[in-house]
Design a protein around this motif. Structure first.
Motif, PDB file in Angstrom:
ATOM      1  N   TRP A  94      13.040  15.297   4.685  1.00  0.00           N
ATOM      2  CA  TRP A  94      12.989  15.260   6.145  1.00  0.00           C
ATOM      3  C   TRP A  94      13.399  13.871   6.633  1.00  0.00           C
ATOM      4  CZ3 TRP A  94      11.319  12.599  10.253  1.00  0.00           C
ATOM      5  CH2 TRP A  94      11.337  13.234  11.495  1.00  0.00           C
ATOM      6  N   TYR A  95      12.812  12.849   6.029  1.00  0.00           N
ATOM      7  CA  TYR A  95      13.158  11.479   6.438  1.00  0.00           C
ATOM      8  C   TYR A  95      14.613  11.167   6.117  1.00  0.00           C
ATOM      9  CZ  TYR A  95       8.396  10.189   7.691  1.00  0.00           C
ATOM     10  OH  TYR A  95       7.183  10.107   8.329  1.00  0.00           O
ATOM     11  N   ARG A  96      15.091  11.638   4.979  1.00  0.00           N
ATOM     12  CA  ARG A  96      16.496  11.385   4.642  1.00  0.00           C
ATOM     13  C   ARG A  96      17.425  12.014   5.676  1.00  0.00           C
ATOM     14  NH1 ARG A  96      19.794  13.540  -0.614  1.00  0.00           N
ATOM     15  NH2 ARG A  96      19.406  15.489   0.513  1.00  0.00           N
ATOM     16  N   ASN A  97      17.071  13.188   6.159  1.00  0.00           N
ATOM     17  CA  ASN A  97      17.865  13.852   7.190  1.00  0.00           C
ATOM     18  C   ASN A  97      17.806  13.073   8.502  1.00  0.00           C
ATOM     19  OD1 ASN A  97      19.455  15.797   8.462  1.00  0.00           O
ATOM     20  ND2 ASN A  97      17.702  17.086   8.972  1.00  0.00           N
ATOM     21  N   ALA A  98      16.572  12.618   8.865  1.00  0.00           N
ATOM     22  CA  ALA A  98      16.393  11.915  10.139  1.00  0.00           C
ATOM     23  C   ALA A  98      16.981  10.515  10.102  1.00  0.00           C
ATOM     24  CB  ALA A  98      14.906  11.855  10.485  1.00  0.00           C
ATOM     25  N   TYR A  99      16.820   9.806   8.988  1.00  0.00           N
ATOM     26  CA  TYR A  99      17.213   8.397   8.914  1.00  0.00           C
ATOM     27  C   TYR A  99      18.618   8.179   8.344  1.00  0.00           C
ATOM     28  CZ  TYR A  99      12.339   6.993   9.819  1.00  0.00           C
ATOM     29  OH  TYR A  99      11.104   6.785  10.388  1.00  0.00           O
ATOM     30  N   ALA A 100      19.014   9.024   7.377  1.00  0.00           N
ATOM     31  CA  ALA A 100      20.317   8.828   6.724  1.00  0.00           C
ATOM     32  C   ALA A 100      21.317   9.921   7.083  1.00  0.00           C
ATOM     33  CB  ALA A 100      20.139   8.766   5.202  1.00  0.00           C
ATOM     34  N   ASN A 101      20.879  10.888   7.892  1.00  0.00           N
ATOM     35  CA  ASN A 101      21.760  11.962   8.363  1.00  0.00           C
ATOM     36  C   ASN A 101      22.341  12.776   7.208  1.00  0.00           C
ATOM     37  OD1 ASN A 101      22.911  13.427  10.494  1.00  0.00           O
ATOM     38  ND2 ASN A 101      24.829  12.278  10.369  1.00  0.00           N
ATOM     39  N   ILE A 102      21.492  13.042   6.206  1.00  0.00           N
ATOM     40  CA  ILE A 102      21.894  13.882   5.078  1.00  0.00           C
ATOM     41  C   ILE A 102      21.060  15.151   5.105  1.00  0.00           C
ATOM     42  CG2 ILE A 102      22.056  14.057   2.564  1.00  0.00           C
ATOM     43  CD1 ILE A 102      22.305  11.019   2.474  1.00  0.00           C
TER      44      ILE A 102
END
Length: 864
Positions: free
Chosen positions: A579-587
């Motif tokens: 979830w954080y990777r999607n929110a912070y790194a757009n992956i």
């Protein structure tokens, strides 16, 4: 005419040009990795320091090592002594200079012996140290013996904490051979300055170098300091002639010329430079050292947050403990690097090193990966009984005779942390502590005075970075500790308590979240304490925020307290990490595994070749359950990894078994573990599970003696048997200084006032609040015995008391919503077995509603 003399001149010129343009490749200093082939025995053994002691029946181990290997999140661990022995060979040439042993970390007290002679002692489990063994060294074989203990000591920090405190030589050991005049241990300090370094036009490098002269005669020396670009090209230099009197140390100050347009270090482009320090006696090079550093500048502001290289950066941080599955605290440099890389991959740009100095390799990884680092001294404590003897004790000594020695130990470890890590550009703050307010009430004056000493000492040791007070959300009122330093970090409810909103110094949220979950978990963030008023989005005056926490870890309060990471103990991400990777790194997240019919296994390694066999490197193995089409499944059958041939070891020996209901878990169709070797060669590892097609990998280790089948000593199998202390079902009290949250808080009556141990302060809600409640996080999982509620004055209060394990599902333990009798206190005894972590008191609005004035809440129960 081109003569031989011209030829020799040309050759000499070329050699000189090469040295001047790319630096020296040669160094008279010799650094020898000493991690391999130690003998180890648990217990305190009389005479084990002697050269003729028989250690043939001891276990052969490698460093990093822990008393607790194999370790898998048990709350209990062996406490006592362990002995390490190793033979070291010295030539006559080795004895002509100085000989040092360097340790990156031993928990927590180390006594060093060479050839039966006591050399030195170091007390402090998270900072490295150097020991001069020159006088005891002899030509030929030498016997090195290290006596280590991890006993709780009243005069050693930390006196209290939440993680585990396993003993051992759990970080690297080196043998360092130097000349009789040399650059001191971590004796170089590099800072950058310049009128316009902020926008990268030019920079100047200031250098302080400690030179140690152990000869009795006065001598003249020359110190040359070269600045090397990332390509290894010399771009600036400085030199100085120094005269050293016999047996003295001197700090030499130098400054380079301007360096035009240096590349600035930043999380998005972590460019590093090197300082090459060359010490000459006449024309002879007698010592050489390299120090990495970066050009960057930062500013913490109280009104507008944090700035890096002149640009605002609201950093997205994460708390990190060091221990990993199987190996406990004894992780390699490569494993530390993988942790930092996982943080970076998820889009975080800041790490808080909770709650002790991490390894030099960890700081180096932050530099190279591009992650800001908050480095913390090991002065902290935790909730629980404040009795000497275990790591729930008062943060500051309760006995007057312990205070002076304790303070000196804290300052020693603070100084070692700064000395070791001060050249890392990733470090943006030195933190003095974490939650030291978990102390006996009568020692708060001592806490304040010690923090003031620490801040002043930090300013002396490193004027370039701020001194931070970490976990400073208590106490409230006039005894606050949050304003003692240059910056402050608030944990938990400190992010929402009115007293700490827009404080008069720069600040951040050092902990938020604290959400317990097993992998795979939910695909959600863990905002927790920052949920209120959307504080997770950030506010202008706050510099950043750090989630609690990055990785599951061992905890003295049980694995439920340790499972708050967004990555599990085996270093497999939970869905919240994605979830954080999607929110912070757009992956975007991957396709989740599903239940199906298992057909085969997939075995992968973090690297396959060039793995160093010296204890600094290892490989992460991950096994995944697949169906016949190759789709990942959530089915979790038992899986065994076995070393079929070649060198290497799991924490359990030559094989390891993962089972769904074991501490060594396979979950959601995946299992993982780190594998290491202390011999070179090719290792073949197979993953098997009954009825499934197996999988194999080949790994190549190098940089050590080659493994010889049938000749090289075999790794001892270490069956996993969780260490268990004798069960003590003690009733413990919680509430004092634990996080507290409310539906609102009237001016001057913060939620924390109902958990500060004082009856003359209290929490009350705002007059406009129509859904009134107050919640206590005990920060522990316990079996409830009783709840004591005290009010500031008698009134016919109407309320309901509930408890919960997860802050979602609540159990009513007392319902007084129909009360009409004035009362100033209430004692509720639990008449059944109720597990809890949170307590909530709600005050429903009705015609008989009386504004609550909640003075104190105490919860008593047994930990489980």
């Amino acid at each position: 005419m081109f003569t031989m003399r011209h030829c020799l001149w040309a050759i000499n010129f070329w050699v000189l040009f090469c040295f001047c343009s790319v630096g020296y490749a040669y160094s008279p200093r010799e650094v020898i990795n000493l991690n391999r082939e130690w003998k180890y025995m648990q217990g305190d053994l009389q005479g084990a320091e002697k050269t003729d002691y028989d250690d043939n029946n001891w276990e052969t181990i490698g460093i990093p090592h822990s008393f607790s290997i194999p370790y898998f999140m048990s709350k209990d661990f062996y406490t006592g002594y362990g002995w390490y022995r190793k033979r070291v060979f010295f030539t006559e040439r080795n004895l002509s200079g100085k000989i040092f042993l360097e340790f990156d970390g031993v928990f927590q007290e180390a006594e060093i012996f060479l050839n039966g002679k006591f050399i030195d002692r170091h007390c402090g489990g998270y900072t490295g140290f150097s020991v001069d063994i020159t006088d005891a060294a002899q030509k030929g074989d030498n016997v090195l013996a290290i006596r280590v203990n991890n006993l709780w000591q009243p005069t050693v920090a930390p006196r209290g904490g939440e993680h585990v405190f396993s003993g051992g030589i759990y970080r690297n050991v080196r043998l360092v051979l130097k000349s009789s005049t040399y650059i001191g241990w971590y004796g170089t300090f590099v800072t950058t300055s310049g009128l316009d370094v902020s926008n990268g036009k030019y920079g100047i490098v200031d250098i302080s170098t400690e030179i140690c002269h152990s000869e009795p005669e006065t001598g003249n020396f020359r110190l040359v300091s070269n600045i090397l670009s990332s390509e290894g090209r010399i771009i600036a230099s400085a030199q100085k002639i120094i005269q050293l009197k016999g047996n003295t140390n001197q700090v030499v100050k130098q400054q380079t010329e301007r360096i035009e347009h240096p590349f600035l270090w930043h999380p998005s482009h972590p460019v590093l430079y090197k300082l090459e320090s060359l010490l000459f006696k006449g024309d002879e090079l007698i010592d050489r050292e390299e120090t990495s550093f970066g050009f960057r500048w930062f500013e913490w502001t109280k009104d507008h947050g944090f700035f890096l290289n002149g640009k605002h950066l609201y950093f997205k941080g994460i708390n990190v403990h060091q221990d990993q599955a199987g190996w406990g605290d004894a992780v390699t440099d490569a494993a530390a690097r993988r942790d930092v890389a996982l943080v970076k991959q998820a889009g975080f740009d800041m790490i808080r090193g909770s709650h002790y100095p991490h390894s030099p390799a960890f700081s180096k990884a932050c530099d190279e990966e591009g992650v800001l680092f908050w480095s913390e001294a090991p002065f902290w404590a935790t909730a629980g009984e404040k009795k000497d003897g275990y790591w729930t004790a008062s943060a500051y000594p309760v006995r007057q005779e312990d205070c002076k020695e304790f303070e000196e130990n804290v300052l020693q470890q603070l100084e070692e942390m700064i000395r070791i890590h001060r050249n890392h550009p990733s470090i943006i703050a030195w933190s003095m502590c974490n939650e030291p307010f978990f102390t006996a009430p009568e020692t708060m004056h001592g806490i304040r005075k010690l923090l003031e000493r620490m801040v002043a000492r930090t300013h002396q040791l490193d004027p370039t970075r701020p001194a931070a007070i970490g976990g400073a959300q208590r106490p409230l009122g006039t005894e606050r500790i949050d304003l003692i330093g240059d910056i402050v970090g608030y944990n938990g409810d400190g992010s929402t308590i009115l007293d700490f909103q827009q404080p008069p110094i720069p600040n951040m949220v050092t902990e938020y979240g604290s959400t317990t979950s097993d992998r795979p978990g939910e695909y959600i963030p863990g905002w927790g304490d920052l949920q209120k008023n959307d504080a997770w989005k950030g506010v202008e005056w706050r510099s950043g925020q750090a989630i609690w926490c990055g990785f599951d870890h061992g905890s003295i309060f049980g694995e439920e307290m340790g499972k708050m990471g967004i990555v599990d103990y085996f270093r497999i991400p939970k869905r919240s990490w994605y979830w954080y990777r999607n929110a912070y790194a757009n992956i975007a997240p991957p396709i989740w595994s599903v239940s199906g019919i298992p057909a085969r296994l997939r075995l992968e390694a973090s690297q396959y070749t060039g793995i160093r066999a010296d204890g600094t490197d290892d490989v992460q193995l991950t096994v995944t359950v697949l169906d016949e089409t190759g789709r990942e499944l959530s089915n979790s059958p038992a899986v065994r990894l076995t070393l079929l041939s070649g060198p290497g070891e799991f924490p359990t020996g030559s094989s390891i078994l993962f089972e769904a209901d074991s501490d060594i878990r396979i979950m959601d169709g995946k299992a993982a573990i780190a594998f290491r070797s202390y011999y070179a060669g090719e290792s073949v590892i197979e993953a098997t599970s009954p009825g499934l097609e197996p999988a194999r990998v080949k790994l190549t280790f190098s940089g050590a003696p080659v493994y010889q089948e049938g000749e090289t000593p075999q790794v001892k199998n270490r069956p996993y048997i969780p260490f268990a202390l004798q069960k003590q079902h003690k009733m413990q009290s919680f509430g004092l200084n634990n996080p507290a949250f409310g539906s609102s808080a009237a001016q001057g009556h913060a939620t924390g006032y109902a958990a500060d141990g004082k009856l003359d302060t209290w929490w009350e809600p705002e007059n406009s609040d129509r859904k009134v409640y107050w919640t206590l996080d005990t920060e522990r999982f316990l079996m409830l015995d009783e709840v004591c509620v005290r009010f500031a004055g008698a009134a016919p209060y109407q309320y309901k008391i509930e408890v919960s394990e997860n802050n979602k599902d609540w159990i009513v333990v007392s319902d007084k919503t129909g009360n009409h009798v004035p009362l100033d206190s209430d004692l509720i005894k639990s008449d059944r077995q109720v597990k809890m972590h949170y307590l909530r008191i709600s005050f429903p609005h009705s015609e008989r509603y009386v504004t609550p004035k909640l003075a104190e809440v105490e919860v008593r129960g047994q930990l489980y």
